[in-house]
Enzyme design. Structure first.
Site, PDB file in Angstrom:
ATOM      1  CB  SER A 260      12.144   4.660   5.142  1.00 27.22           C
ATOM      2  OG  SER A 260      11.224   3.736   5.721  1.00 27.22           O
TER       3      SER A 260
ATOM      4  CE1 TYR B 113       8.632   5.183   3.010  1.00 25.85           C
ATOM      5  CE2 TYR B 113       7.003   6.936   3.252  1.00 25.85           C
ATOM      6  CZ  TYR B 113       7.560   5.742   3.680  1.00 25.85           C
ATOM      7  OH  TYR B 113       7.048   5.109   4.788  1.00 25.85           O
TER       8      TYR B 113
ATOM      9  CG  HIS C 190      11.119  -2.168   4.697  1.00 27.14           C
ATOM     10  ND1 HIS C 190       9.748  -2.201   4.575  1.00 27.14           N
ATOM     11  CD2 HIS C 190      11.483  -3.343   5.254  1.00 27.14           C
ATOM     12  CE1 HIS C 190       9.311  -3.345   5.070  1.00 27.14           C
ATOM     13  NE2 HIS C 190      10.339  -4.063   5.485  1.00 27.14           N
TER      14      HIS C 190
ATOM     15  CG  HIS D 223       5.180  -2.334  10.205  1.00 26.24           C
ATOM     16  ND1 HIS D 223       6.523  -2.640  10.211  1.00 26.24           N
ATOM     17  CD2 HIS D 223       5.044  -1.286   9.339  1.00 26.24           C
ATOM     18  CE1 HIS D 223       7.170  -1.801   9.408  1.00 26.24           C
ATOM     19  NE2 HIS D 223       6.295  -0.976   8.864  1.00 26.24           N
TER      20      HIS D 223
ATOM     21  NE  ARG E 240       6.568   4.224  10.262  1.00 26.27           N
ATOM     22  CZ  ARG E 240       5.495   4.312   9.469  1.00 26.27           C
ATOM     23  NH1 ARG E 240       5.255   3.401   8.557  1.00 26.27           N
ATOM     24  NH2 ARG E 240       4.647   5.324   9.596  1.00 26.27           N
TER      25      ARG E 240
ATOM     26  N   PRO F 146       0.783  -1.224   0.000  1.00 27.49           N
ATOM     27  CG  PRO F 146      -0.255  -1.204   2.075  1.00 27.49           C
ATOM     28  CD  PRO F 146       0.439  -2.112   1.123  1.00 27.49           C
ATOM     29  CG  ASN F 147      -0.315   4.316   1.168  1.00 23.88           C
ATOM     30  OD1 ASN F 147      -1.258   4.852   0.598  1.00 23.88           O
ATOM     31  ND2 ASN F 147      -0.439   3.760   2.360  1.00 23.88           N
TER      32      ASN F 147
ATOM     33  CG  ASN G 202       8.382  -1.878   0.449  1.00 25.04           C
ATOM     34  OD1 ASN G 202       7.846  -2.052   1.553  1.00 25.04           O
ATOM     35  ND2 ASN G 202       8.892  -0.706   0.093  1.00 25.04           N
TER      36      ASN G 202
ATOM     37  NE  ARG H 219       9.651   6.159   8.815  1.00 24.52           N
ATOM     38  CZ  ARG H 219       8.728   5.896   7.880  1.00 24.52           C
ATOM     39  NH1 ARG H 219       8.965   4.955   6.971  1.00 24.52           N
ATOM     40  NH2 ARG H 219       7.599   6.568   7.855  1.00 24.52           N
TER      41      ARG H 219
ATOM     42  NE  ARG I 169       3.972   6.548   1.427  1.00 22.67           N
ATOM     43  CZ  ARG I 169       4.169   5.357   1.994  1.00 22.67           C
ATOM     44  NH1 ARG I 169       4.678   4.356   1.292  1.00 22.67           N
ATOM     45  NH2 ARG I 169       3.872   5.166   3.247  1.00 22.67           N
TER      46      ARG I 169
ATOM     47  CG  ASP J 181       0.371 -17.674   7.998  1.00 20.03           C
ATOM     48  OD1 ASP J 181       1.472 -17.766   8.582  1.00 20.03           O
ATOM     49  OD2 ASP J 181      -0.717 -17.707   8.605  1.00 20.03           O
TER      50      ASP J 181
ATOM     51  CD  GLU K 201      11.034  -7.379   5.666  1.00 15.91           C
ATOM     52  OE1 GLU K 201      11.670  -8.337   6.183  1.00 15.91           O
ATOM     53  OE2 GLU K 201      10.338  -6.593   6.335  1.00 15.91           O
TER      54      GLU K 201
ATOM     55  CB  ALA L 265       1.250  -0.039   6.182  1.00 14.25           C
TER      56      ALA L 265
HETATM   57  C1  DQA Z   1       8.073   1.119   3.989  1.00 17.75           C
HETATM   58  C2  DQA Z   1       8.129   1.344   5.501  1.00 17.75           C
HETATM   59  C3  DQA Z   1       6.782   1.078   6.143  1.00 17.75           C
HETATM   60  O1  DQA Z   1       6.873   1.282   7.553  1.00 17.75           O
HETATM   61  C4  DQA Z   1       5.736   2.004   5.586  1.00 17.75           C
HETATM   62  O2  DQA Z   1       4.464   1.712   6.118  1.00 17.75           O
HETATM   63  C5  DQA Z   1       5.697   2.026   4.103  1.00 17.75           C
HETATM   64  C6  DQA Z   1       6.941   1.916   3.343  1.00 17.75           C
HETATM   65  C7  DQA Z   1       9.378   1.536   3.280  1.00 17.75           C
HETATM   66  O3  DQA Z   1       9.530   1.190   2.114  1.00 17.75           O
HETATM   67  O4  DQA Z   1      10.221   2.210   3.875  1.00 17.75           O
HETATM   68  O5  DQA Z   1       4.649   2.212   3.507  1.00 17.75           O
HETATM   69  O6  DQA Z   1       7.872  -0.259   3.747  1.00 17.75           O
END
Ligand code: DQA
Length: 144
Positions: A102, A22, A100, A80, A111, A9-10, A74, A107, A17, A87, A98, A77
């Protein structure tokens, strides 16, 4: 070698954003960047992005039938919160890295917890777009 890159998401809102966290580059620029890395490395890559947890679970299950060799994810959100994504990754047994953008460990405390890291072979954080490159190269090396 076939890799699937999943973003949660996002991530489609990159460039809009919180650019201080980011960066200013967009989601499409991220895809172009990963495509370029993969074409140099002669890796076939596909992308999936969703703002919905269940759709991400479906995409992971689909990766099993489509015989992907590796997954870069990635989960944003859902990192977490999502036992369902954890699963699904355990169920398909496809080597996963995985990523991320950031540094999640510098943070908010919430997170610092990652369910996906329980199944991921490696977690890369705080390196922006570069983190995806590192993930691709790790999987290439591992799967060779
Ligand atoms: C994220 C870090 C997450 O905590 C956050 O909710 C994101 C992006 C990152 O790429 O740094 O949406 O996964």
């Amino acid at each position: 070698m076939k890799l699937l890159v999943i973003n949660g998401p996002n991530i489609n809102f990159l460039g809009i954003r919180e650019p201080d966290i980011y960066g200013a580059n967009t989601y499409n620029q991220l895809l172009d960047y990963i495509r370029e890395v993969c074409s140099k490395e002669e890796i076939e890559v596909s992308f999936f992005q969703s703002n919905h947890e269940g759709e991400i679970v479906d995409a992971i299950q689909d990766a099993y039938y489509k015989r992907y060799d590796g997954i870069v994810i990635n989960p944003a959100a859902y990192t977490h919160t999502s036992v369902a994504i954890l699963d699904a990754l355990k169920a398909v047994g496809i080597p996963t890295v995985e990523v991320h953008l950031s540094d999640i460990y510098s943070r908010d405390l919430f997170r610092h917890v990652s369910y996906v890291s329980l199944v991921a072979e490696k977690t890369i954080y705080g390196k922006g777009f570069e983190g995806y490159k590192e993930a691709v190269l790790y999987l290439k090396d591992k799967l060779r």
